[in-house]
Design a protein around this motif. Sequence first.
Motif, mmCIF file in Angstrom:
data_model
loop_
_atom_site.group_PDB
_atom_site.id
_atom_site.type_symbol
_atom_site.label_atom_id
_atom_site.label_comp_id
_atom_site.label_asym_id
_atom_site.label_seq_id
_atom_site.Cartn_x
_atom_site.Cartn_y
_atom_site.Cartn_z
ATOM 1 N N VAL A 1 0.851 -1.189 0.000
ATOM 2 C CA VAL A 1 0.000 0.000 0.000
ATOM 3 C C VAL A 1 0.887 1.239 0.000
ATOM 4 O O VAL A 1 1.749 1.389 0.869
ATOM 5 C CB VAL A 1 -0.932 0.031 1.227
ATOM 6 N N LYS A 2 0.656 2.121 -0.979
ATOM 7 C CA LYS A 2 1.332 3.418 -1.009
ATOM 8 C C LYS A 2 0.427 4.417 -0.325
ATOM 9 O O LYS A 2 -0.778 4.441 -0.562
ATOM 10 C CB LYS A 2 1.586 3.871 -2.439
ATOM 11 N N MET A 3 1.003 5.253 0.533
ATOM 12 C CA MET A 3 0.206 6.271 1.206
ATOM 13 C C MET A 3 1.047 7.518 1.410
ATOM 14 O O MET A 3 2.253 7.450 1.586
ATOM 15 C CB MET A 3 -0.303 5.765 2.545
ATOM 16 N N SER A 4 0.387 8.638 1.375
ATOM 17 C CA SER A 4 1.083 9.901 1.597
ATOM 18 C C SER A 4 0.673 10.506 2.933
ATOM 19 O O SER A 4 0.635 11.717 3.090
ATOM 20 C CB SER A 4 0.796 10.870 0.452
ATOM 21 N N ARG B 1 0.596 10.764 12.352
ATOM 22 C CA ARG B 1 -0.464 11.538 12.998
ATOM 23 C C ARG B 1 -1.743 11.505 12.171
ATOM 24 O O ARG B 1 -2.832 11.296 12.707
ATOM 25 C CB ARG B 1 -0.006 12.980 13.214
ATOM 26 N N GLU B 2 -1.619 11.696 10.868
ATOM 27 C CA GLU B 2 -2.788 11.685 9.985
ATOM 28 C C GLU B 2 -3.444 10.310 9.945
ATOM 29 O O GLU B 2 -4.663 10.188 9.964
ATOM 30 C CB GLU B 2 -2.396 12.126 8.583
ATOM 31 N N LEU B 3 -2.624 9.275 9.892
ATOM 32 C CA LEU B 3 -3.143 7.911 9.882
ATOM 33 C C LEU B 3 -3.864 7.601 11.197
ATOM 34 O O LEU B 3 -4.932 6.984 11.207
ATOM 35 C CB LEU B 3 -2.010 6.917 9.639
ATOM 36 N N ALA B 4 -3.306 8.060 12.299
ATOM 37 C CA ALA B 4 -3.933 7.852 13.605
ATOM 38 C C ALA B 4 -5.282 8.573 13.667
ATOM 39 O O ALA B 4 -6.254 8.030 14.200
ATOM 40 C CB ALA B 4 -3.012 8.352 14.718
ATOM 41 N N GLN B 5 -5.354 9.765 13.101
ATOM 42 C CA GLN B 5 -6.622 10.495 13.082
ATOM 43 C C GLN B 5 -7.670 9.738 12.275
ATOM 44 O O GLN B 5 -8.824 9.647 12.681
ATOM 45 C CB GLN B 5 -6.432 11.894 12.498
ATOM 46 N N LEU B 6 -7.276 9.180 11.147
ATOM 47 C CA LEU B 6 -8.209 8.385 10.342
ATOM 48 C C LEU B 6 -8.719 7.171 11.107
ATOM 49 O O LEU B 6 -9.881 6.788 10.979
ATOM 50 C CB LEU B 6 -7.540 7.913 9.049
ATOM 51 N N SER C 1 -1.623 8.887 18.252
ATOM 52 C CA SER C 1 -0.419 8.551 17.484
ATOM 53 C C SER C 1 0.464 7.568 18.241
ATOM 54 O O SER C 1 1.036 6.660 17.643
ATOM 55 C CB SER C 1 0.388 9.816 17.169
ATOM 56 N N THR C 2 0.563 7.740 19.566
ATOM 57 C CA THR C 2 1.403 6.846 20.362
ATOM 58 C C THR C 2 0.859 5.420 20.356
ATOM 59 O O THR C 2 1.630 4.457 20.310
ATOM 60 C CB THR C 2 1.523 7.345 21.818
ATOM 61 N N GLU C 3 -0.465 5.291 20.403
ATOM 62 C CA GLU C 3 -1.079 3.957 20.363
ATOM 63 C C GLU C 3 -0.835 3.298 19.014
ATOM 64 O O GLU C 3 -0.511 2.108 18.942
ATOM 65 C CB GLU C 3 -2.578 4.048 20.632
ATOM 66 N N LEU C 4 -0.988 4.065 17.949
ATOM 67 C CA LEU C 4 -0.749 3.524 16.611
ATOM 68 C C LEU C 4 0.702 3.104 16.459
ATOM 69 O O LEU C 4 0.994 2.045 15.908
ATOM 70 C CB LEU C 4 -1.136 4.539 15.536
ATOM 71 N N ALA C 5 1.619 3.915 16.972
ATOM 72 C CA ALA C 5 3.045 3.590 16.892
ATOM 73 C C ALA C 5 3.345 2.275 17.602
ATOM 74 O O ALA C 5 4.137 1.460 17.111
ATOM 75 C CB ALA C 5 3.880 4.718 17.479
ATOM 76 N N GLU C 6 2.701 2.042 18.741
ATOM 77 C CA GLU C 6 2.895 0.786 19.481
ATOM 78 C C GLU C 6 2.411 -0.407 18.667
ATOM 79 O O GLU C 6 3.080 -1.451 18.614
ATOM 80 C CB GLU C 6 2.164 0.833 20.820
ATOM 81 N N VAL C 7 1.250 -0.268 18.046
ATOM 82 C CA VAL C 7 0.701 -1.357 17.232
ATOM 83 C C VAL C 7 1.604 -1.615 16.029
ATOM 84 O O VAL C 7 1.909 -2.771 15.708
ATOM 85 C CB VAL C 7 -0.744 -1.035 16.783
ATOM 86 N N ILE C 8 2.050 -0.562 15.375
ATOM 87 C CA ILE C 8 2.944 -0.711 14.216
ATOM 88 C C ILE C 8 4.223 -1.414 14.635
ATOM 89 O O ILE C 8 4.677 -2.342 13.959
ATOM 90 C CB ILE C 8 3.226 0.656 13.569
#
Length: 63
Positions: free
Chosen positions: A15-18, A22-27, A32-39
């Motif tokens: 998947v290509k994404m721009s 932070r933007e991905l976490a908002q979606l 952002s910190t929670e998303l970073a942990e999952v990633i």
Amino acid sequence: MANRFGKRMGDSLFVKMSLNLRELAQLAGVKSTELAEVINDLEEKRILKMMGNSFEIDLQKLR
């Protein structure tokens, strides 16, 4: 997002994404910190591989 920007190749989805983290976490509706942990967790398990403005998901390992 995968259907629109992704390409399946064998057992992987690319998947290509721009979007930045932070933007991905908002979606996703998470911090952002929670998303970073999952990633990080998915990268450690080699399910997800982040590569600049794109990422690869190993669909076989998701099962």
